[in-house]
Design a protein around this motif. Structure first.
Motif, mmCIF file in Angstrom:
data_model
loop_
_atom_site.group_PDB
_atom_site.id
_atom_site.type_symbol
_atom_site.label_atom_id
_atom_site.label_comp_id
_atom_site.label_asym_id
_atom_site.label_seq_id
_atom_site.Cartn_x
_atom_site.Cartn_y
_atom_site.Cartn_z
ATOM 1 N N GLU A 64 -25.898 -23.600 -8.914
ATOM 2 C CA GLU A 64 -26.512 -22.980 -10.098
ATOM 3 C C GLU A 64 -26.334 -21.466 -10.086
ATOM 4 O O GLU A 64 -26.040 -20.858 -11.114
ATOM 5 C CB GLU A 64 -27.998 -23.334 -10.191
ATOM 6 C CG GLU A 64 -28.288 -24.739 -10.661
ATOM 7 C CD GLU A 64 -28.036 -24.960 -12.156
ATOM 8 O OE1 GLU A 64 -28.022 -23.983 -12.936
ATOM 9 O OE2 GLU A 64 -27.841 -26.125 -12.534
ATOM 10 N N ILE A 65 -26.513 -20.868 -8.921
ATOM 11 C CA ILE A 65 -26.397 -19.407 -8.820
ATOM 12 C C ILE A 65 -24.957 -18.964 -9.045
ATOM 13 O O ILE A 65 -24.695 -17.991 -9.760
ATOM 14 C CB ILE A 65 -26.945 -18.909 -7.469
ATOM 15 C CG1 ILE A 65 -28.453 -19.159 -7.417
ATOM 16 C CG2 ILE A 65 -26.620 -17.433 -7.254
ATOM 17 C CD1 ILE A 65 -29.081 -18.862 -6.079
ATOM 18 N N LEU A 66 -24.004 -19.673 -8.456
ATOM 19 C CA LEU A 66 -22.590 -19.345 -8.651
ATOM 20 C C LEU A 66 -22.221 -19.421 -10.122
ATOM 21 O O LEU A 66 -21.599 -18.506 -10.664
ATOM 22 C CB LEU A 66 -21.696 -20.274 -7.820
ATOM 23 C CG LEU A 66 -20.190 -20.084 -7.980
ATOM 24 C CD1 LEU A 66 -19.762 -18.667 -7.615
ATOM 25 C CD2 LEU A 66 -19.436 -21.104 -7.128
ATOM 26 N N CYS A 67 -22.630 -20.499 -10.772
ATOM 27 C CA CYS A 67 -22.320 -20.653 -12.201
ATOM 28 C C CYS A 67 -23.007 -19.573 -13.029
ATOM 29 O O CYS A 67 -22.416 -19.026 -13.971
ATOM 30 C CB CYS A 67 -22.724 -22.041 -12.686
ATOM 31 S SG CYS A 67 -21.647 -23.348 -12.064
ATOM 32 N N GLN A 68 -24.249 -19.236 -12.684
ATOM 33 C CA GLN A 68 -24.979 -18.196 -13.415
ATOM 34 C C GLN A 68 -24.318 -16.829 -13.253
ATOM 35 O O GLN A 68 -24.182 -16.083 -14.211
ATOM 36 C CB GLN A 68 -26.442 -18.138 -12.964
ATOM 37 C CG GLN A 68 -27.271 -17.103 -13.705
ATOM 38 C CD GLN A 68 -27.271 -17.307 -15.208
ATOM 39 O OE1 GLN A 68 -27.469 -18.403 -15.692
ATOM 40 N NE2 GLN A 68 -27.014 -16.246 -15.944
ATOM 41 N N GLU A 69 -23.910 -16.517 -12.029
ATOM 42 C CA GLU A 69 -23.223 -15.242 -11.783
ATOM 43 C C GLU A 69 -21.908 -15.171 -12.581
ATOM 44 O O GLU A 69 -21.593 -14.145 -13.175
ATOM 45 C CB GLU A 69 -22.940 -15.057 -10.288
ATOM 46 C CG GLU A 69 -24.174 -14.866 -9.446
ATOM 47 C CD GLU A 69 -24.815 -13.505 -9.634
ATOM 48 O OE1 GLU A 69 -24.097 -12.523 -9.860
ATOM 49 O OE2 GLU A 69 -26.050 -13.442 -9.550
ATOM 50 N N ALA A 70 -21.170 -16.267 -12.572
ATOM 51 C CA ALA A 70 -19.915 -16.314 -13.334
ATOM 52 C C ALA A 70 -20.196 -16.193 -14.828
ATOM 53 O O ALA A 70 -19.476 -15.486 -15.546
ATOM 54 C CB ALA A 70 -19.174 -17.608 -13.029
ATOM 55 N N GLU A 71 -21.233 -16.866 -15.292
ATOM 56 C CA GLU A 71 -21.592 -16.817 -16.714
ATOM 57 C C GLU A 71 -22.002 -15.406 -17.131
ATOM 58 O O GLU A 71 -21.646 -14.933 -18.212
ATOM 59 C CB GLU A 71 -22.725 -17.807 -16.978
ATOM 60 C CG GLU A 71 -22.842 -18.221 -18.415
ATOM 61 C CD GLU A 71 -23.819 -19.378 -18.602
ATOM 62 O OE1 GLU A 71 -24.135 -19.643 -19.772
ATOM 63 O OE2 GLU A 71 -24.268 -19.993 -17.620
ATOM 64 N N THR A 72 -22.719 -14.713 -16.255
ATOM 65 C CA THR A 72 -23.126 -13.330 -16.539
ATOM 66 C C THR A 72 -21.901 -12.421 -16.639
ATOM 67 O O THR A 72 -21.786 -11.614 -17.565
ATOM 68 C CB THR A 72 -24.094 -12.822 -15.443
ATOM 69 O OG1 THR A 72 -25.250 -13.664 -15.443
ATOM 70 C CG2 THR A 72 -24.508 -11.389 -15.682
ATOM 71 N N ALA A 73 -20.987 -12.551 -15.693
ATOM 72 C CA ALA A 73 -19.753 -11.746 -15.720
ATOM 73 C C ALA A 73 -18.928 -12.069 -16.951
ATOM 74 O O ALA A 73 -18.393 -11.173 -17.615
ATOM 75 C CB ALA A 73 -18.939 -11.984 -14.454
ATOM 76 N N LEU A 74 -18.854 -13.341 -17.288
ATOM 77 C CA LEU A 74 -18.090 -13.785 -18.457
ATOM 78 C C LEU A 74 -18.688 -13.229 -19.744
ATOM 79 O O LEU A 74 -17.975 -12.700 -20.598
ATOM 80 C CB LEU A 74 -18.061 -15.310 -18.499
ATOM 81 C CG LEU A 74 -17.407 -15.964 -19.708
ATOM 82 C CD1 LEU A 74 -15.944 -15.586 -19.792
ATOM 83 C CD2 LEU A 74 -17.557 -17.475 -19.606
ATOM 84 N N SER A 75 -19.982 -13.309 -19.867
ATOM 85 C CA SER A 75 -20.659 -12.809 -21.062
ATOM 86 C C SER A 75 -20.448 -11.305 -21.228
ATOM 87 O O SER A 75 -20.175 -10.813 -22.327
ATOM 88 C CB SER A 75 -22.151 -13.132 -20.980
ATOM 89 O OG SER A 75 -22.819 -12.637 -22.105
ATOM 90 N N ALA A 76 -20.558 -10.561 -20.129
ATOM 91 C CA ALA A 76 -20.341 -9.118 -20.181
ATOM 92 C C ALA A 76 -18.903 -8.796 -20.570
ATOM 93 O O ALA A 76 -18.649 -7.872 -21.349
ATOM 94 C CB ALA A 76 -20.687 -8.489 -18.838
ATOM 95 N N LEU A 77 -17.951 -9.573 -20.056
ATOM 96 C CA LEU A 77 -16.538 -9.361 -20.401
ATOM 97 C C LEU A 77 -16.291 -9.634 -21.881
ATOM 98 O O LEU A 77 -15.613 -8.858 -22.561
ATOM 99 C CB LEU A 77 -15.644 -10.250 -19.526
ATOM 100 C CG LEU A 77 -14.143 -10.154 -19.767
ATOM 101 C CD1 LEU A 77 -13.637 -8.727 -19.581
ATOM 102 C CD2 LEU A 77 -13.405 -11.112 -18.823
ATOM 103 N N VAL A 78 -16.851 -10.711 -22.400
ATOM 104 C CA VAL A 78 -16.705 -11.021 -23.826
ATOM 105 C C VAL A 78 -17.309 -9.901 -24.667
ATOM 106 O O VAL A 78 -16.724 -9.470 -25.667
ATOM 107 C CB VAL A 78 -17.342 -12.390 -24.163
ATOM 108 C CG1 VAL A 78 -17.455 -12.589 -25.662
ATOM 109 C CG2 VAL A 78 -16.539 -13.521 -23.532
#
Length: 155
Positions: A16-30
């Protein structure tokens, strides 16, 4: 921390944490790509270029997370299937935003090239002699064409 230690830390991170961290980075990039696209559409090239360092850092962060997710995907499918699905949807938004960003960048490049070509053509026309040749037409001397123009690349 060595690269191997960073990879191991990512690979052993709770799903869950790995996916959340990736999702946060992805959202910021978008978000930063969307801001860049908006600025480019408005013709604010200098302001858009200010986003490049952030965009580069966010892209590197996201790629690191994406590679970790690829390495441990079987575990993530078991432990956090919903988080993995959200991440895939976010990745699709990134692909859409990247396509739009590239389209706007291509348009800006084409416009810039057209402007430079028009300026070079006008400069070349100003340098030409305006006399009639023996055939009764304005003579064109290719050596009088524009030999080049200076471009301020800081923009």
């Amino acid at each position: 921390m060595t690269a191997a230690a960073r990879l191991a830390a990512l690979d052993t991170m709770p799903a869950e944490i790995l996916c959340q961290e990736a999702e946060t980075a992805l959202s910021a990039l978008v978000d930063v790509m969307n801001a860049e696209t908006t600025l480019l559409r408005a013709g604010r090239m200098r302001d858009a270029s200010q986003l490049t360092p952030d965009k580069t850092r966010l892209a590197q962060d996201y790629v690191g997370f994406a590679r970790a997710i690829q390495r441990v995907e079987p575990r993530l499918r078991l432990e956090a299937p919903n988080a993995l699905d959200r991440l895939r949807q976010g990745h699709e938004r990134l692909a859409t935003q990247m396509a739009e960003n590239l389209k706007v960048l291509a348009t800006a490049k084409t416009v810039a090239e057209d402007v430079l070509s028009d300026v070079a053509r006008k400069v070349g026309q100003q340098d030409r002699a305006r006399t009639y040749g023996s055939a009764g037409v304005v003579a064109t001397d290719p050596s009088a064409a524009a030999r080049g123009i200076a471009v301020n690349r800081a923009l």
